[in-house]
Design an enzyme around this catalytic site. Sequence first.
Site, short mmCIF file in Angstrom:
data_model
loop_
_atom_site.label_atom_id
_atom_site.label_comp_id
_atom_site.label_asym_id
_atom_site.label_seq_id
_atom_site.Cartn_x
_atom_site.Cartn_y
_atom_site.Cartn_z
N LYS A 248 3.18 -15.42 2.15
CA LYS A 248 3.06 -16.15 0.89
C LYS A 248 4.49 -16.50 0.46
CE LYS A 248 0.59 -17.64 -2.64
NZ LYS A 248 -0.22 -18.86 -2.54
N ASP B 51 -11.03 -8.45 7.73
CA ASP B 51 -12.44 -8.30 7.33
C ASP B 51 -13.14 -9.65 7.32
OD1 ASP B 51 -12.33 -5.60 7.07
OD2 ASP B 51 -13.21 -5.55 5.06
N TYR C 225 0.82 -1.22 0.00
CA TYR C 225 0.00 0.00 0.00
C TYR C 225 0.85 1.26 0.00
CZ TYR C 225 -4.00 -3.02 1.12
OH TYR C 225 -4.97 -3.99 1.10
N ASP D 9 -3.30 -18.22 1.61
CA ASP D 9 -4.47 -18.88 1.00
C ASP D 9 -5.04 -19.93 1.95
OD1 ASP D 9 -1.96 -19.90 0.51
OD2 ASP D 9 -2.41 -20.68 -1.48
N ASP E 252 -5.35 -6.66 5.97
CA ASP E 252 -6.55 -5.92 5.56
C ASP E 252 -7.65 -6.92 5.18
OD1 ASP E 252 -8.25 -3.99 4.66
OD2 ASP E 252 -7.08 -3.41 2.91
#
Length: 358
Positions: A191, A251, A142, A223, A247
């Site tokens: 990852k 959620d 980001y 994943d 992020d």
Amino acid sequence: MEYRIALLKGDGIGVEIIDSAVAVLERIGEKFGHSFRFTPYIIGGAAIDETGDPLPAETVKGCRASDSVLLGAVGGPKWDGLPGDKRPEKALLGIRKALGLYTNLRPAKLFPALKGASPLREDIVGAGFDIMIVRELTGGIYFGERGYRQGKLGEEAFDTEAYSVTEIERIGRAAFEIARKRGRRVTSIDKANVLETSRLWRKTMHSLAENYTDIEYRDMLVDNAAMQLVRDPKQFDVIVTSNMFGDILSDEASQITGSIGMLASASLGDGTRGMYEPIHGSAPDIAGQDKANPIATILSAAMMLRYSFGLSAEAAAIEKAVDIVLEAGFRTADIIGSSAAAAIGCREMTQRVVAALE
Ligand code: NAD
């Protein structure tokens, strides 16, 4: 001892829910012999209306002079037409940056009394779960280099992720320290089978873990983590991960608790000062109608006591009071499965939590 707390009520239901948290903190102060000094500062749409700036310098100065900050929510249709850098939400990034807050804590807790509100089956949630997601907040993709360029196939866009060992170490340390105050288990999510930043992340976490032999540590690919969160959320205690993975996963984790009005959060930096806020927004559709669920903000205040002031018994007292009220069957209308007719309002919920502190 006196604690100075900056109050940023903001817009919409921000005003109502901060008043609720203040009522609970005042009762905690009386009960445990602490004094909380509250100073309100304007932020968001309210600040735009008064000064033209969503984050006035006076507000930043006030927050820096406080021991901690409690934020309601900002934004609303009145300011939606403003350009991006003038909007109320701009103040959120600004205040986090000004206070050097790089660690985001998002607990996803399913209270046993609200099992029916989770979209997951009851045999999966069991007696409830209690996960703390520790998300890196100021680095990663980001904040990396980005742009547009001409590629072989014509115009293309790119974003880059960079993480330094220093950034990984400081968020990792925060996660291990938090695990010590909870269930002593850390899952680091990356990852590493594909990304270089994840390989450095994993290597750095492994070195850190050697200093925390009292904590059970494991790695998990992102994943798989997305899948495990809905397959068996009870397996997690503390999750630590990068900005983007955090992020998305936070959620997902909040959704499986089934109630946006219940979820607290904290943003922390190097010192003890933090900013505490509910994860939901200013809910303009119900603002000023005594319909807001104040629990996310009340639980954010409990996090402030635990993480900024080291007042664990006081924090636990608030969490227990919330438990008692929910176990007794009281619900605000947002809690999935509650019938709107039987729902209580923000003020009554607050009074009940305060009464349950006795
Ligand atoms: P929202 O979280 O404000 O509301 C989504 C839905 O959930 C609404 O129906 C609302 O009534 C309900 N809801 C949210 N919190 C509730 C509570 N405590 N009790 C009962 N019901 C609750 O999200 P939105 O509608 O997408 O955004 C509204 C405004 O809030 C926008 O201006 C947005 O930019 C802003 N926003 C601010 C923050 C923040 O201040 N941190 C976060 C998200 C959105």
